[in-house]
Design an enzyme around this catalytic site. Structure first.
Site, PDB file in Angstrom:
ATOM      1  N   HIS A  75     -32.354   1.479 -39.169  1.00  0.00           N
ATOM      2  CA  HIS A  75     -33.752   1.063 -39.079  1.00  0.00           C
ATOM      3  C   HIS A  75     -34.712   2.211 -38.788  1.00  0.00           C
ATOM      4  O   HIS A  75     -35.743   2.320 -39.441  1.00  0.00           O
ATOM      5  CB  HIS A  75     -33.901  -0.079 -38.066  1.00  0.00           C
TER       6      HIS A  75
ATOM      7  N   GLU B  45     -21.671   6.090 -36.107  1.00  0.00           N
ATOM      8  CA  GLU B  45     -22.790   5.298 -35.604  1.00  0.00           C
ATOM      9  C   GLU B  45     -23.898   5.230 -36.653  1.00  0.00           C
ATOM     10  O   GLU B  45     -24.069   6.146 -37.442  1.00  0.00           O
ATOM     11  CB  GLU B  45     -23.331   5.917 -34.324  1.00  0.00           C
TER      12      GLU B  45
ATOM     13  N   ARG C 197     -23.662  13.324 -29.145  1.00  0.00           N
ATOM     14  CA  ARG C 197     -23.596  13.124 -27.689  1.00  0.00           C
ATOM     15  C   ARG C 197     -22.430  12.229 -27.307  1.00  0.00           C
ATOM     16  O   ARG C 197     -21.777  12.433 -26.291  1.00  0.00           O
ATOM     17  CB  ARG C 197     -24.912  12.556 -27.161  1.00  0.00           C
ATOM     18  N   ASP C 198     -22.158  11.226 -28.156  1.00  0.00           N
ATOM     19  CA  ASP C 198     -21.002  10.364 -27.860  1.00  0.00           C
ATOM     20  C   ASP C 198     -19.721  11.194 -27.786  1.00  0.00           C
ATOM     21  O   ASP C 198     -18.811  10.879 -27.024  1.00  0.00           O
ATOM     22  CB  ASP C 198     -20.840   9.300 -28.950  1.00  0.00           C
TER      23      ASP C 198
ATOM     24  N   HIS D 142     -27.976   4.704 -37.880  1.00  0.00           N
ATOM     25  CA  HIS D 142     -29.378   4.834 -37.504  1.00  0.00           C
ATOM     26  C   HIS D 142     -30.220   4.343 -38.673  1.00  0.00           C
ATOM     27  O   HIS D 142     -31.068   5.054 -39.196  1.00  0.00           O
ATOM     28  CB  HIS D 142     -29.711   6.280 -37.127  1.00  0.00           C
TER      29      HIS D 142
ATOM     30  N   GLY E 239     -16.510   2.015 -32.927  1.00  0.00           N
ATOM     31  CA  GLY E 239     -17.411   2.068 -34.065  1.00  0.00           C
ATOM     32  C   GLY E 239     -18.757   1.514 -33.699  1.00  0.00           C
ATOM     33  O   GLY E 239     -19.184   1.593 -32.545  1.00  0.00           O
ATOM     34  N   ASN E 240     -19.393   0.927 -34.670  1.00  0.00           N
ATOM     35  CA  ASN E 240     -20.775   0.526 -34.474  1.00  0.00           C
ATOM     36  C   ASN E 240     -21.063  -0.685 -35.359  1.00  0.00           C
ATOM     37  O   ASN E 240     -20.464  -0.841 -36.408  1.00  0.00           O
ATOM     38  CB  ASN E 240     -21.662   1.724 -34.858  1.00  0.00           C
TER      39      ASN E 240
ATOM     40  N   HIS F 242     -27.222  -4.585 -30.964  1.00  0.00           N
ATOM     41  CA  HIS F 242     -26.892  -3.167 -30.969  1.00  0.00           C
ATOM     42  C   HIS F 242     -26.117  -2.770 -29.713  1.00  0.00           C
ATOM     43  O   HIS F 242     -25.211  -1.968 -29.765  1.00  0.00           O
ATOM     44  CB  HIS F 242     -28.191  -2.356 -31.072  1.00  0.00           C
TER      45      HIS F 242
END
Lengths: 225, 755
Positions: free
Chosen positions: B94, B90, B113-114, B92, B547-548, B46
């Site tokens: 899990h 992003e 926040r990013d 989330h 990205g993520n 992560h």
């Protein structure tokens, strides 16, 4: 006209209102931080939508203790105008400036929609830009807009013509099917006895700019000038 | 000295034995407990992309409009006229599987926040969601919780949730995907970055307090979910959107003073991640005193402070002597702001607690110089894919006179419209405030992409002409069956959706949701999907700005069998609309308007919703993609919209042309009479087969000649007039004749009826 828009921590429609009063109607508009108390210079105070104090405890329950609210009450006593939209309406009921309370929507969900609203009569400075029983389209966006008042209060509101807006069907039908949140008597907005305080759940400021597809709210602001 | 931890203690931090050796190498000694925890979170997939970095590096990331590319909190692109747009996606996943409401809510909070950490005011949120099937009560609980969580956070924080996508498939039953994308408009003159600088400058901790919530969330997000994961609930953070709203206002106000040197939000791995990244990016060190950090719980130890993922917190480096200015702003908004440390010359992160050094680690060891794993890619496609590709349409039951499998074409169309993945998402977006901020030009469900007016915070509405279109896309069945092509098709669809509202595709943020990269199939999917994204983003000139990566999206059932999700590389794309008056939606506008298809009508069965829903078959390959044709089709659609010729535009995706036509009828509340092009194919393939690069548009008949000459010039033969907008029924050849009201009722109630 000089407008003032109160900013509580958690207010989030404050700038949307200024966009209309200042941006579209070119009226002087001042943002009032909730700790201010000197609002004598202002003609119309607007309490905006949002989640003042995160809606903790109860919607509007903490905001009513903000220093600015004492001045708002004095402003009302002087006969000047106050408009509360959405969270602003909740604050007005908590502050005792309007009767009744706004509770959780009947379906327990937040509802954001654009729906028909009936103007009950145009015998008020707030609705004189509309026809009586005209059906307009206003956006709504709330989780706790279920208006409640006891039978006597409701009767009094009706008798005094204090109900200005009701949720309705496309042709103005007032019934349960066209009641999005379970409000008593489909009430969407009311005024105080004197008529200088209006609280409403729908967002006229979101229906005042044609580019955004809705413009039925414009007449409300236009007729205050 | 012998290893001061048991193998179990090391494994509990998500650290492999070889990685432990690497830690010892970098430190020149054994770590203490707190340091071990810091490495555990920072070396998780992560945070450090140890499995995906080699793949991500191939993405194109440069372009004329790119102001900030990968590596910062969010990408920033130039929208002209001084407008700079920050955006990022992003996951989330899990946390949402374990605690759907808070998991989804804090997902929204984190991505916001990013955005505002960069100095941009968030102006829109989109969500890309995947759930199991709604007939499963567990899925219904997760689904309702996630929607409620997004609604709770987004509504309260005052950022409109304007679009996204939702799919339902049993592949996601134990592991839903919750990807949130946020878009912001830069409000500060300079883009605020994360690199610390100025030896001796104070480091400020701002926002909310630190507690024990979300401990080790980053490691938790980088492991498979098991039956025991429910016990990991403390790894899920708890969000407070009210604090976040105040934090947005306070941060933007603070940045405008010019007193802030650098800023970083505390997301995954909280204090550990923000201090080490700020230090590493600035080539300096940071010393932070935990005793100064406002705590919400008593007797917290350094390990807990360092790994807490309490929400709504940020770290600032300020210009020396200007601390008080910043503190005053935060206090006005009822938030904490304390000087908790300073920038130091040595490139280390030094953590103090009770007047002693609690941890001291080279900052690059945590943030830059992290492990990288190169996995081997299967040289031959895995068995499941070979088997699926071997499928032939002869395996389908024969077409009868009016239908197949004793259902007529009308029933099949209604069944497809009743499929939750295709059906109306109104039940969901009605819970999201999609109009706050007074810039939402297109309501959810009205068009192929969301449209927001780009208006500076106190800007006059009359002066704001620029629009931003945004979409998130990925057909996971396509990617599952052919990861490379499936990923390319996701990029193509995103660009097509933007073109359908009149926007020019500009840039991409991607969210790679995959299974374990340590398994050959998982890595094969990831490898090929990344190649596909990379190639397609080059073709469409839409660089990836960040990205993520979310790997290990697998659930392990009680028998111990891993169940991977469909590989789901979600493409978030933003597009530029020069004039918000020149846009269009997907619904028909007026009776008598002429209907055209742009592109080549060559539907196929492979990977289609029709095969999956009607024949319970997941097989074949997704439709072929011809870049040249795709680009031409998109361009002519955009041109038509900008010239005011095109009145509606909608691309053909899941369910084929019949579903797309039905959607234009539903949205426009009007019928249509259509004759599909004659092709040599089974009727079900004609009606419900899927294809790339096809857009259905409508125009005013007065403009017929002008429009057709434009089409011939730009597309040659690759277009056709197929019918007109007419009456109250959808009529396709002599095969389908359904009243729009019936279609609408089926489509609108599909999700609600299953709850």
């Amino acid at each position: 006209m000089k407008f003032g828009v109160v900013v509580f921590p958690g207010s989030n429609c404050d700038r949307d209102i200024a966009m209309v009063t200042e941006g579209i109607f070119n009226q002087t508009t001042r943002m009032i931080w909730h700790q201010e108390t000197d609002i004598d210079d202002l003609d119309i105070i607007i309490l905006p939508g949002g989640f003042s104090y995160g809606d903790y405890l109860r919607c509007g329950a903490i905001a009513r203790f903000s220093p600015v609210m004492k001045s708002v009450i004095q402003h009302v006593e002087k006969g000047k105008l106050v408009l509360g939209i959405c969270n602003g309406f909740q604050v007005l009921t908590e502050a005792g400036l309007l009767p009744g309370a706004l509770t959780r929507n009947r379906n327990l969900h937040f509802i954001c929609d654009q729906i028909p609203i009936r103007i009950e009569h145009n015998n008020s400075l707030w609705t004189k830009g509309y026809q009586s029983e005209e059906v307009v389209c206003f956006p709504i966006a709330h989780g706790e807009g279920n208006y409640y008042a006891d039978e006597d209060t409701l009767k009094e509101l009706e008798d005094n013509g204090q109900i200005l807006f009701r949720y309705c069907g496309k042709k103005g039908e007032i019934n349960d099917e066209n009641n999005p949140n379970g409000s008593s008597k489909n009430i969407a907005g009311i005024i105080n006895k004197k008529g200088n305080v209006l609280g409403m759940m729908p967002h006229p400021e979101r229906a005042s700019d044609t580019v955004l597809g809705f413009s039925d709210g414009k007449a409300l602001f236009a007729n205050l000038l | 000295m012998s290893v001061p931890f048991t193998p179990q203690e090391i494994a509990a931090e998500g650290i492999k034995p070889t990685e432990y050796e690497e830690i010892v190498n970098r430190l020149g000694r054994h770590p203490n407990k707190a340091e071990l925890g810091m490495f555990g979170v920072m070396w998780s997939e992560h945070c450090c992309y140890k499995n995906s970095k080699p793949l991500l590096s191939q993405f194109p990331s440069d372009g004329d409009r790119i102001l900030v590319g990968p590596g910062e909190n969010a990408g920033v692109v130039d929208f002209g006229n001084g407008l700079r747009v920050a955006f990022k996606i992003e996951s989330h996943n899990h946390p949402s599987a374990i605690e759907p409401f808070q998991g989804a809510a804090t997902g929204v909070g984190g991505i916001l926040r990013d955005i505002f950490t960069m100095g941009a005011r968030p102006i829109a949120i989109l969500n890309s969601l995947r759930f199991g099937n709604l007939d499963n009560p567990h899925t219904r609980r997760i689904f309702k919780g996630v929607v409620e969580g997004i609604s709770h956070y987004g509504n309260c924080v005052g950022v409109p949730t304007v679009g996204g996508e939702v799919y339902f498939n049993s592949a996601y039953s134990g592991n839903p995907l919750v990807n949130a994308m946020a878009i912001g408009l830069m409000e500060t003159d300079d883009i605020v970055k994360a690199g610390a600088s100025g030896i001796g400058n104070p480091v400020l901790y701002v926002g909310s307090t630190t507690g024990r919530d979300g401990m080790g969330g980053a490691s938790f997000a980088s492991a498979e979910l098991t039956d025991e994961s429910m016990d990991d609930r403390p790894a899920v953070q708890v969000g407070d959107p009210f604090l976040e709203k105040s934090l947005i206002e306070a941060c933007l106000e603070a940045f405008k003073t010019g007193a802030v040197v650098a800023a970083q939000d505390m997301g995954a791995a909280g204090i550990t991640c923000s201090t080490s990244e700020m230090a590493a990016k600035g080539g300096v060190g940071i010393e932070l005193d935990l005793d100064k950090i406002p705590a919400r719980e008593k007797a917290m130890i350094p390990y807990e402070y360092l790994l807490s993922e309490s929400q709504e917190r940020m770290l600032f480096v300020a210009h020396k002597g200007r601390e008080q200015e910043l503190i005053d702003i935060f206090e006005k908004w009822g938030l904490h702001a304390v000087v908790a440390g300073k920038v130091i010359p040595e490139s280390i992160v030094r953590i103090l607690h009770k007047n002693a050094i609690a941890a001291e680690v080279p900052s690059t060891a945590l943030a830059d110089n992290t492990p990288i794993y190169h996995h081997k890619v299967l040289t031959n496609p895995p068995e499941y894919a070979m088997k699926a590709w071997a499928w032939r349409e002869e395996e389908l039951p024969e077409v009868e006179k009016n239908g197949v499998k004793e259902q007529n074409w009308e029933q099949i169309l209604l069944t497809l419209l009743d499929t939750p993945s295709i059906a109306s998402k109104r039940w969901i977006y009605r819970q999201y405030d999609h109009q706050v901020q007074n810039n939402t030009v297109m309501l959810p469900g009205g068009a192929d992409a969301a449209i927001i007016r780009v208006r500076p915070v106190n800007g006059k509405p009359q002066l704001a002409k620029t629009g931003i279109a945004a979409t998130t896309d990925c057909n996971p069945r396509y990617v599952y069956l052919e990861p490379n092509l499936g990923a390319k098709l996701a990029v193509a669809e995103a660009a097509r959706n933007l073109s359908c509202v009149g926007a020019e595709p500009i840039a991409v943020t991607d969210n790679l949701n995959f299974g374990s990269p340590e398994k050959p199939i998982g890595y094969w999917q990831l490898h090929h999907a990344c190649q596909g994204i990379s190639e397609a983003c080059r073709e469409f000139q839409t660089p990836v700005t960040g990205g993520n990566v979310s790997l290990y999206n697998e659930t392990i059932d009680s028998e111990g069998n891993p169940q991977p999700i469909y590989p789901t590389p979600v493409i978030g794309m933003v597009g530029l609309i020069p004039d918000i008056n020149k846009i269009c939606g997907q619904g028909w506008q007026q009776e008598g308007d002429l209907i055209y298809i742009l592109g080549k009508f060559n539907p196929s069965f492979g990977a289609s919703e029709y095969l999956a829903t009607i024949h319970d078959t997941v097989a074949g390959k997704p439709p072929e993609l011809d870049y040249e044709l795709e680009k031409q089709v998109q361009e002519v659609c955009r041109d038509g919209i900008r010239q005011g010729l095109v009145k509606s535009a909608h691309d053909v995706t899941e369910g084929g042309i019949s579903v797309a036509l039905a959607e234009s009828c539903i949205s426009g509340k009007l019928g249509a009479k259509v004759t599909l092009p004659k092709i040599n194919a089974r009727l079900d393939k004609v009606l419900f087969g899927e294809l790339a690069s096809l857009i259905i548009i409508s125009i005013n008949p007065e403009n017929k000649n002008l429009w057709e000459s434009l089409l011939t010039e730009k597309l040659g033969d690759n277009w056709q007039k197929i019918g007109e907008v007419k009456s109250t029924n959808l009529m396709i050849n002599n095969l389908i004749n359904l009243d729009v009201k019936t279609i609408t009722d089926t489509w609108e109630k599909a999700i609600e009826n299953r709850l």
